[in-house]
Design a protein around this motif. Structure first.
Motif, mmCIF file in Angstrom:
data_model
loop_
_atom_site.group_PDB
_atom_site.id
_atom_site.type_symbol
_atom_site.label_atom_id
_atom_site.label_comp_id
_atom_site.label_asym_id
_atom_site.label_seq_id
_atom_site.Cartn_x
_atom_site.Cartn_y
_atom_site.Cartn_z
ATOM 1 N N GLY A 1 0.790 -1.219 0.000
ATOM 2 C CA GLY A 1 0.000 0.000 0.000
ATOM 3 C C GLY A 1 0.826 1.275 0.000
ATOM 4 N N LEU A 2 2.096 1.180 -0.385
ATOM 5 C CA LEU A 2 2.980 2.355 -0.351
ATOM 6 C C LEU A 2 2.861 3.207 -1.613
ATOM 7 C CD1 LEU A 2 6.158 0.642 1.135
ATOM 8 C CD2 LEU A 2 4.414 1.974 2.348
ATOM 9 N N SER A 3 2.573 2.556 -2.735
ATOM 10 C CA SER A 3 2.415 3.281 -4.000
ATOM 11 C C SER A 3 1.817 2.330 -5.028
ATOM 12 C CB SER A 3 3.763 3.811 -4.504
ATOM 13 O OG SER A 3 3.602 4.549 -5.701
ATOM 14 N N HIS A 4 1.320 2.882 -6.123
ATOM 15 C CA HIS A 4 0.820 2.048 -7.210
ATOM 16 C C HIS A 4 2.005 1.401 -7.922
ATOM 17 C CE1 HIS A 4 -1.324 0.796 -10.825
ATOM 18 N NE2 HIS A 4 -2.462 1.126 -10.242
ATOM 19 N N HIS A 5 1.875 0.117 -8.264
ATOM 20 C CA HIS A 5 3.013 -0.600 -8.860
ATOM 21 C C HIS A 5 3.463 0.024 -10.177
ATOM 22 C CE1 HIS A 5 1.020 -3.061 -12.110
ATOM 23 N NE2 HIS A 5 -0.036 -2.715 -11.427
ATOM 24 N N LEU A 6 2.537 0.632 -10.928
ATOM 25 C CA LEU A 6 2.925 1.250 -12.201
ATOM 26 C C LEU A 6 3.731 2.524 -11.988
ATOM 27 C CD1 LEU A 6 -0.380 0.647 -14.177
ATOM 28 C CD2 LEU A 6 1.821 -0.475 -14.569
ATOM 29 N N GLY B 1 1.920 0.132 -22.421
ATOM 30 C CA GLY B 1 0.713 -0.312 -21.721
ATOM 31 C C GLY B 1 -0.157 0.815 -21.212
ATOM 32 N N TRP B 2 -0.138 1.970 -21.863
ATOM 33 C CA TRP B 2 -0.890 3.171 -21.459
ATOM 34 C C TRP B 2 -0.451 3.682 -20.086
ATOM 35 C CZ3 TRP B 2 -3.727 -1.354 -22.677
ATOM 36 C CH2 TRP B 2 -4.211 -1.417 -23.979
ATOM 37 N N ALA B 3 0.650 3.133 -19.580
ATOM 38 C CA ALA B 3 1.020 3.396 -18.187
ATOM 39 C C ALA B 3 2.504 3.683 -17.983
ATOM 40 C CB ALA B 3 0.633 2.190 -17.319
ATOM 41 N N LEU B 4 3.338 3.283 -18.925
ATOM 42 C CA LEU B 4 4.778 3.365 -18.724
ATOM 43 C C LEU B 4 5.448 4.156 -19.848
ATOM 44 C CD1 LEU B 4 5.419 -0.384 -17.778
ATOM 45 C CD2 LEU B 4 5.060 1.530 -16.204
ATOM 46 N N ALA B 5 6.702 4.531 -19.596
ATOM 47 C CA ALA B 5 7.569 5.204 -20.585
ATOM 48 C C ALA B 5 7.146 6.647 -20.831
ATOM 49 C CB ALA B 5 7.644 4.411 -21.880
ATOM 50 N N SER B 6 7.769 7.251 -21.836
ATOM 51 C CA SER B 6 7.637 8.688 -22.054
ATOM 52 C C SER B 6 8.237 9.039 -23.406
ATOM 53 C CB SER B 6 8.380 9.437 -20.931
ATOM 54 O OG SER B 6 8.667 10.764 -21.286
ATOM 55 N N ALA B 7 7.814 10.174 -23.944
ATOM 56 C CA ALA B 7 8.458 10.700 -25.152
ATOM 57 C C ALA B 7 9.926 11.019 -24.883
ATOM 58 C CB ALA B 7 7.725 11.961 -25.614
ATOM 59 N N LYS B 8 10.262 11.191 -23.596
ATOM 60 C CA LYS B 8 11.623 11.556 -23.208
ATOM 61 C C LYS B 8 12.480 10.350 -22.834
ATOM 62 C CE LYS B 8 9.649 15.876 -21.519
ATOM 63 N NZ LYS B 8 9.242 16.646 -20.346
ATOM 64 N N THR B 9 11.869 9.152 -22.772
ATOM 65 C CA THR B 9 12.647 7.947 -22.523
ATOM 66 C C THR B 9 13.684 7.781 -23.630
ATOM 67 O OG1 THR B 9 10.699 6.918 -21.508
ATOM 68 C CG2 THR B 9 12.498 5.449 -22.117
ATOM 69 N N LYS B 10 14.881 7.372 -23.253
ATOM 70 C CA LYS B 10 16.014 7.304 -24.189
ATOM 71 C C LYS B 10 15.653 6.610 -25.510
ATOM 72 C CE LYS B 10 20.763 5.459 -24.426
ATOM 73 N NZ LYS B 10 20.549 4.445 -25.486
ATOM 74 N N ARG C 1 -0.936 11.647 -20.872
ATOM 75 C CA ARG C 1 -0.938 11.280 -19.453
ATOM 76 C C ARG C 1 -1.147 9.771 -19.299
ATOM 77 N NH1 ARG C 1 -5.739 14.747 -17.606
ATOM 78 N NH2 ARG C 1 -6.307 14.268 -19.763
ATOM 79 N N LEU C 2 -0.612 9.238 -18.208
ATOM 80 C CA LEU C 2 -0.534 7.790 -18.034
ATOM 81 C C LEU C 2 -1.382 7.284 -16.869
ATOM 82 C CD1 LEU C 2 3.369 7.494 -18.356
ATOM 83 C CD2 LEU C 2 1.693 7.086 -20.177
ATOM 84 N N VAL C 3 -1.741 5.992 -16.947
ATOM 85 C CA VAL C 3 -2.278 5.261 -15.797
ATOM 86 C C VAL C 3 -1.170 5.201 -14.738
ATOM 87 C CG1 VAL C 3 -3.126 3.004 -15.009
ATOM 88 C CG2 VAL C 3 -3.771 3.859 -17.297
ATOM 89 N N PRO C 4 -1.429 5.387 -13.436
ATOM 90 C CA PRO C 4 -2.738 5.515 -12.806
ATOM 91 C C PRO C 4 -3.174 6.961 -12.539
ATOM 92 C CG PRO C 4 -1.097 5.141 -11.119
ATOM 93 C CD PRO C 4 -0.356 5.177 -12.442
#
Length: 372
Positions: free
Chosen positions: A18-23, A80-89, A112-115
């Motif tokens: 319960g510390l953070s969302h896994h994504l 997966g609509w949840a990870l990475a970025s346009a800025k990812t290498k 913007r990403l899940v969650p």
């Protein structure tokens, strides 16, 4: 995005406690492995800005005196609509290569990403950014030829690109239409998790079936308790009336060639769990599953490129979409790679400098160069 099993275990533990969302934990790990600043070179100018409130990274190839107006591609990254970025290498380097090789303006959309947000907000973001870019004054600012604009994306980004193309095609107020769409191993449906490719590659690394189903559930803010039932198609069983009308649009026994079908058998449950569709009606929404669109929606879509890989659970999504587009009169190039796997296109630079990445990326860029 290649994620180590240890990272998955760690992120799931944090989620369980319960510390953070896994994504969010996974994205933190991905970011820590490398985000690139908007660094320009002599060949490509890179700028971070926003289009109607949506963050984008713009890559501008060097202008040529003989071509005052440039081609352009709106690119939507996977994850997966949840990870990475346009800025990812990996994505920054892919878009830099596209800008340089095509002498084009590449707009990489930082949706913007899940969650933080869920379906359909990701689609709203890419539609908003695209419509802003297609305005005559914006195209003029970037010296873009309004008749030579394409939409592209990989994996979940391919899903968003396909949904975006369908929405733009139906928008009668839009003056500038896109010329091509290029979909790289797109995720296109969540009704049948037992196509031959899902059966064949259920436990294939990078994207096993269980992980793909979880991405779908996360995208819709659904309940993980449904995952195992969805894996055996209990959500689209014969007694789920809402799914019945859509089943013909992804009937792989008629849409796939014999070389793909092999000896696999359809998994259609007589009775299942109607609660899944009641709780997650987004599963049957054409904006999330472009493969199930009506034939009228597919007519008039731009010339299409679809890249698929043999060792990939979503291989058959792309092959079926190519067949349905052809039936709708769309010109389609299906580029299938027997030795490749999901995610390989971005494995074309250090430290993941793989031949499959070079091979698929070159083929994809060659098609864009010839058709855009």
């Amino acid at each position: 995005i290649n994620i180590k099993p240890s990272s998955l275990l760690f992120s799931n533990l944090i989620h369980y406690l319960g510390l953070s969302h896994h994504l969010l934990v996974l994205n933190f790990i991905i970011d820590s492995l490398g985000k690139k600043s908007a660094w320009s070179s002599a060949q490509v100018k890179v700028t971070d800005t926003d289009f109607d409130g949506v963050e984008v990274r713009v890559f501008e190839g060097s202008p040529k005196p003989e071509e005052p107006l440039k081609r352009s591609v709106l690119y939507i990254h996977g994850g997966g609509w949840a990870l990475a970025s346009a800025k990812t290498k990996n994505y920054d380097e892919l878009c830099t290569t596209l800008a340089e090789e095509l002498n084009a303006v590449i707009v990489s959309i930082e949706y913007r990403l899940v969650p933080k947000v869920y379906f359909p907000e990701q689609i709203h973001d890419v539609v908003r950014a695209t419509k802003y870019f297609l305005q005559p004054e914006v195209l003029h600012k970037y010296s873009v030829d309004p008749g030579r604009i394409g939409i592209s994306g990989d994996s979940a980004g391919g899903n968003l690109a396909a949904a975006l193309s369908q929405q733009l095609n139906q928008d009668t107020n839009l003056k500038n239409k896109v010329k091509v769409q290029a979909l790289i191993y797109p995720v296109l449906q969540a009704l049948d998790f037992n196509t031959p490719s899902y059966q064949q590659n259920a436990n294939t690394p990078i994207l096993p079936r269980y992980v793909m189903v979880k991405y779908w559930v996360d995208y819709f803010k659904g309940n993980y308790d449904f995952v195992q039932e969805m894996i055996v198609n209990n959500h689209t069983s014969l007694d789920v009336e809402e799914a019945a009308a859509l089943r013909a649009h992804l009937n792989w026994t008629s849409l796939l060639p014999a070389s793909i079908k092999k000896n696999y058998k359809p998994v259609v449950q007589t009775t299942g769990n109607a609660r899944i569709i009641q709780k997650i009606p987004q599963l049957l929404d054409v904006r999330s599953a472009p493969l199930i669109a009506d034939q009228e929606v597919l007519r008039g879509l731009p010339k299409t490129y679809i890249l698929t890989c043999e060792h990939d659970v979503v291989r058959d999504d792309g092959i079926m979409y190519a067949k349905r587009l052809e039936k709708a009169g769309v010109e389609v190039t299906l580029d299938h790679f027997e030795s490749c796997f999901h995610g390989c296109v971005i494995f074309a630079s250090w430290p993941t400098y793989f031949s499959v990445g070079i091979q698929t990326q070159n083929s994809y860029i060659k098609w864009l160069n010839q058709n855009l």
